[in-house]
Design an enzyme around this catalytic site. Structure first.
Site, mmCIF file in Angstrom:
data_model
loop_
_atom_site.group_PDB
_atom_site.id
_atom_site.type_symbol
_atom_site.label_atom_id
_atom_site.label_comp_id
_atom_site.label_asym_id
_atom_site.label_seq_id
_atom_site.Cartn_x
_atom_site.Cartn_y
_atom_site.Cartn_z
ATOM 1 N N GLY A 93 49.592 44.853 33.426
ATOM 2 C CA GLY A 93 48.708 43.876 33.389
ATOM 3 C C GLY A 93 49.065 42.921 34.526
ATOM 4 O O GLY A 93 49.914 42.852 35.169
ATOM 5 N N GLY A 95 50.950 40.443 35.574
ATOM 6 C CA GLY A 95 52.307 39.955 35.249
ATOM 7 C C GLY A 95 52.730 38.641 36.059
ATOM 8 O O GLY A 95 53.584 37.950 35.887
ATOM 9 N N ARG A 96 52.127 38.414 37.351
ATOM 10 C CA ARG A 96 52.459 37.267 38.038
ATOM 11 C C ARG A 96 51.216 36.743 38.726
ATOM 12 O O ARG A 96 51.142 36.209 39.843
ATOM 13 C CB ARG A 96 53.256 37.554 39.025
ATOM 14 C CG ARG A 96 53.286 38.750 39.934
ATOM 15 C CD ARG A 96 54.138 38.714 41.282
ATOM 16 N NE ARG A 96 54.157 40.106 41.809
ATOM 17 C CZ ARG A 96 54.913 40.619 42.970
ATOM 18 N NH1 ARG A 96 55.660 39.223 43.400
ATOM 19 N NH2 ARG A 96 54.739 41.495 43.592
ATOM 20 N N LYS A 116 48.569 35.612 43.112
ATOM 21 C CA LYS A 116 49.648 36.382 43.240
ATOM 22 C C LYS A 116 50.944 35.306 43.286
ATOM 23 O O LYS A 116 50.919 34.430 44.093
ATOM 24 C CB LYS A 116 50.074 37.115 44.334
ATOM 25 C CG LYS A 116 50.906 38.470 44.407
ATOM 26 C CD LYS A 116 50.685 39.311 45.448
ATOM 27 C CE LYS A 116 51.662 40.501 45.303
ATOM 28 N NZ LYS A 116 51.158 41.602 46.531
ATOM 29 N N GLY A 129 57.465 36.185 37.364
ATOM 30 C CA GLY A 129 55.976 35.827 37.616
ATOM 31 C C GLY A 129 55.773 35.089 38.921
ATOM 32 O O GLY A 129 54.705 34.630 39.068
ATOM 33 N N ARG A 182 44.118 35.277 46.796
ATOM 34 C CA ARG A 182 43.340 36.224 47.328
ATOM 35 C C ARG A 182 41.880 36.508 47.164
ATOM 36 O O ARG A 182 41.412 35.901 46.149
ATOM 37 C CB ARG A 182 43.880 37.741 47.383
ATOM 38 C CG ARG A 182 43.546 38.325 45.986
ATOM 39 C CD ARG A 182 43.828 39.924 46.160
ATOM 40 N NE ARG A 182 45.483 40.274 45.844
ATOM 41 C CZ ARG A 182 45.763 40.755 44.881
ATOM 42 N NH1 ARG A 182 45.355 40.842 43.674
ATOM 43 N NH2 ARG A 182 47.112 40.824 44.957
ATOM 44 N N ARG A 189 40.318 47.429 37.927
ATOM 45 C CA ARG A 189 41.066 48.471 38.468
ATOM 46 C C ARG A 189 40.767 49.970 37.757
ATOM 47 O O ARG A 189 40.470 49.867 36.434
ATOM 48 C CB ARG A 189 42.652 48.234 38.500
ATOM 49 C CG ARG A 189 43.052 46.893 39.139
ATOM 50 C CD ARG A 189 43.998 46.070 38.231
ATOM 51 N NE ARG A 189 43.930 44.899 38.512
ATOM 52 C CZ ARG A 189 45.017 44.335 39.411
ATOM 53 N NH1 ARG A 189 45.843 45.091 39.747
ATOM 54 N NH2 ARG A 189 45.107 42.978 39.660
ATOM 55 N N ASP A 263 46.907 51.105 39.092
ATOM 56 C CA ASP A 263 46.552 49.871 38.807
ATOM 57 C C ASP A 263 46.337 49.159 40.211
ATOM 58 O O ASP A 263 46.009 47.567 40.270
ATOM 59 C CB ASP A 263 47.767 49.241 38.021
ATOM 60 C CG ASP A 263 49.048 49.330 38.586
ATOM 61 O OD1 ASP A 263 49.371 50.590 38.895
ATOM 62 O OD2 ASP A 263 49.847 48.345 38.982
ATOM 63 N N ASP A 273 46.795 44.323 47.368
ATOM 64 C CA ASP A 273 47.760 44.518 46.779
ATOM 65 C C ASP A 273 48.821 44.874 47.807
ATOM 66 O O ASP A 273 49.120 46.080 47.678
ATOM 67 C CB ASP A 273 48.016 45.072 45.518
ATOM 68 C CG ASP A 273 49.077 44.551 44.628
ATOM 69 O OD1 ASP A 273 49.897 43.486 44.985
ATOM 70 O OD2 ASP A 273 49.348 44.874 43.358
HETATM 71 P P1 AMP Z 1 52.680 45.841 41.561
HETATM 72 O O1 AMP Z 1 53.793 46.887 42.191
HETATM 73 O O2 AMP Z 1 52.669 44.259 42.571
HETATM 74 O O3 AMP Z 1 51.265 46.409 41.945
HETATM 75 O O4 AMP Z 1 53.048 45.414 40.552
HETATM 76 C C1 AMP Z 1 53.090 45.967 39.231
HETATM 77 C C2 AMP Z 1 52.937 45.359 37.917
HETATM 78 O O5 AMP Z 1 54.285 44.636 37.858
HETATM 79 C C3 AMP Z 1 51.845 44.609 37.663
HETATM 80 O O6 AMP Z 1 51.769 44.251 36.390
HETATM 81 C C4 AMP Z 1 52.524 43.001 38.218
HETATM 82 O O7 AMP Z 1 52.018 42.039 37.567
HETATM 83 C C5 AMP Z 1 54.057 43.243 37.729
HETATM 84 N N1 AMP Z 1 55.021 42.314 38.559
HETATM 85 C C6 AMP Z 1 55.341 42.506 39.834
HETATM 86 N N2 AMP Z 1 56.120 41.491 40.254
HETATM 87 C C7 AMP Z 1 56.319 40.894 39.014
HETATM 88 C C8 AMP Z 1 56.884 39.587 38.854
HETATM 89 N N3 AMP Z 1 57.735 38.866 39.892
HETATM 90 N N4 AMP Z 1 56.854 38.953 37.645
HETATM 91 C C9 AMP Z 1 56.122 39.378 36.896
HETATM 92 N N5 AMP Z 1 55.401 40.586 37.025
HETATM 93 C C10 AMP Z 1 55.483 41.304 38.150
HETATM 94 MG MG MG Z 2 49.574 45.431 41.644
#
Ligand code: AMP
Ligand code: MG
Length: 466
Positions: A93, A95-96, A116, A129, A182, A189, A263, A273
């Protein structure tokens, strides 16, 4: 020459509120200790009516996330699941990040401003986050290069440095922090659909399909497509067209996204992303971007297959509200859509018109051989042979059915093409990290935009009717 994005009045339209009860969770942005504006996208701010904001107002909205007028009253962290490196993860979901606002552009496209690095959400799990400043700089470079090369991509709209010290395993730490905004054509997704399927929320699935068809309109399925009047089938056909085009645009750009998880697949087919991405130094199907991608699952040459696999996951999710045949018929169109997009985009990047599909396929094969044998990367190849110049032998024969596009942009007389290989990325970052010198980055963005100008109008993304 490429036209600037068309200016438009600010036209708020937070359609997502219709789905917000089950699609998302209202969240708050982090309270950052510092707000230093580092990048403001002066090409795209006016395209959504925000070109007149002062830098103070900009920071209030894109650093402190004060709502934009008549827009979302509170940011929304979206719920989604997804396959990460083919393993299903129901814990993810936003997450940041969150969706901050929605608006229409001059063509009536519904766009999102999403973040982001804006702070913790219920989906942050054990992470912080946050986004590193280096990650933000890398996202600027990736989006500017892809946009110049005609890929349908999210735009980096804003980067504000936020004054925190972050710990990361893949950067010398502590490292600087930033919040990025962005501009994106949806943040729905494939993983958004997968979550609804796993939770058996069929009514929500129907509502989400209707939302996508209404807000991201595309062309109808082919005349002979089974179930062509059913919403799920219509969405699948649009997705096949859009994702086939996305896959082709990565191959023609010589770009390796690195993390083609479900995702990270936008239902509009827009690329987004940007984490461990790389550009190809040499034409090499096995070239892998992410240091953690040990098996090469998302290697350069496997990207079409990876994207097609994600399309299958969409079909599997939509199976809850549709018979299999219409979904399968759409899924099976991916190859044909990909090939058509390769032909169209390859000729565009080379500055050619004319020829038919078979001519284009022959040309692509000859070009691949020329790159391998000449140990050339795509940037060098396309630059050297712009409009068919400088060719001989098999390549010259393959070019015979085509006409050059007449263009006299001075870029084509430069000594060398623009590239954004890893050494230059690191050099741009080093100037910032060591001397707080932002000039090399700004100069690079200017140079990439000049290349985009020389490339001319990009091909329209497939599967969209506005
Ligand atoms: P991504 O690989 O950037 O597509 O991220 C995959 C998942 O990990 C998504 O749910 C992001 O929101 C979460 N995520 C990545 N980096 C962080 C972070 N520093 N803090 C919290 N959630 C993260
Ligand atoms: Mg992502």
């Amino acid at each position: 020459m490429r036209a600037e994005p068309q200016p438009a009045p600010y036209s708020p339209d937070p359609q997502i509120l219709e789905l917000a009860d089950w699609l998302a969770v209202p969240v708050r942005a982090a309270d950052f200790p510092m707000h230093e504006l580092r990048f403001r996208n002066r090409r795209w701010d006016r395209a959504i009516g925000l070109g007149e904001l002062s830098d103070e107002q900009w920071i209030a909205h894109f650093g402190r996330f004060e709502p934009l007028p008549d827009n979302l009253p509170q940011p929304l962290a979206q719920r989604y699941h997804g396959h990460q490196f083919r393993v299903y993860n129901p814990e993810i979901g936003d997450g940041r990040g969150f969706t901050f606002a929605q608006m229409r552009d001059a063509n009536g496209r519904l766009l999102d401003l999403g973040t982001k690095g804006s702070g913790l959400t219920p989906f942050s799990r054990t992470a912080d986050g946050r986004l590193t400043l280096k990650g933000a700089v890398r996202e600027i470079l990736a989006t500017e290069m892809l946009e110049a090369l005609g890929t349908y991509t999210s735009k980096t709209f804003s980067v504000i440095e936020t004054g925190e010290e972050l710990e990361r395993g893949d950067e010398p730490s502590p490292t600087r922090s930033a919040v990025l905004v962005r501009l994106s054509h949806s943040h729905i997704r494939i993983g958004t659909f997968q979550r609804l399927a796993v939770l058996e929320e069929d009514e929500h699935m129907r509502a989400l399909v209707d939302y996508c068809l209404a807000n991201y309109p595309g062309s109808p399925p082919p005349e002979d497509a089974p179930g062509r009047d059913e919403p799920a089938a219509q969405l699948m056909h649009q997705a096949a067209e859009r994702l086939g085009d996305l896959a082709a645009s990565y191959m023609v750009a010589g770009f390796v996204h690195g993390v083609l998880n479900s995702d990270n697949m936008n239902i509009t087919g827009e690329s987004f992303d940007y984490g461990p991405w790389r550009w190809l130094p040499l034409w090499d199907p096995a070239f892998t971007a992410a240091y953690f991608d040990h098996g090469g699952l998302y290697a350069f040459g496997r990207q079409p297959e990876a994207i097609h696999w994600n399309l299958a996951q969409l079909a599997i999710a939509l199976r809850r509200i549709s018979e299999p045949e219409p979904l399968l018929a759409a899924y099976n169109r991916f190859g044909e859509c990909y090939t058509a997009a390769m032909a169209r985009r390859f000729c565009w990047r080379l500055g050619l018109t004319g020829g038919d599909r078979d001519d284009a396929i022959r040309l692509i094969e000859a070009a691949e051989r020329a790159m391998r044998e000449g140990r050339l990367g795509p940037d060098a190849f396309f630059f050297a042979h712009r409009g068919g110049r400088g060719t001989e032998g098999e390549l010259a024969d393959a070019l015979a059915p085509f006409e050059p596009i007449v263009d006299e942009h001075p870029y084509w007389s430069d000594a060398a093409p623009q590239t954004i290989l890893i050494d230059e990325v690191e050099a741009n970052w080093a100037a910032i990290a060591e001397r707080d010198d932002w000039q090399p980055l700004h100069d690079k963005v200017t140079a990439l935009r000049r290349m985009g100008d020389a490339m001319g109008e990009p091909p329209a993304p497939a599967g969209h009717s506005n």
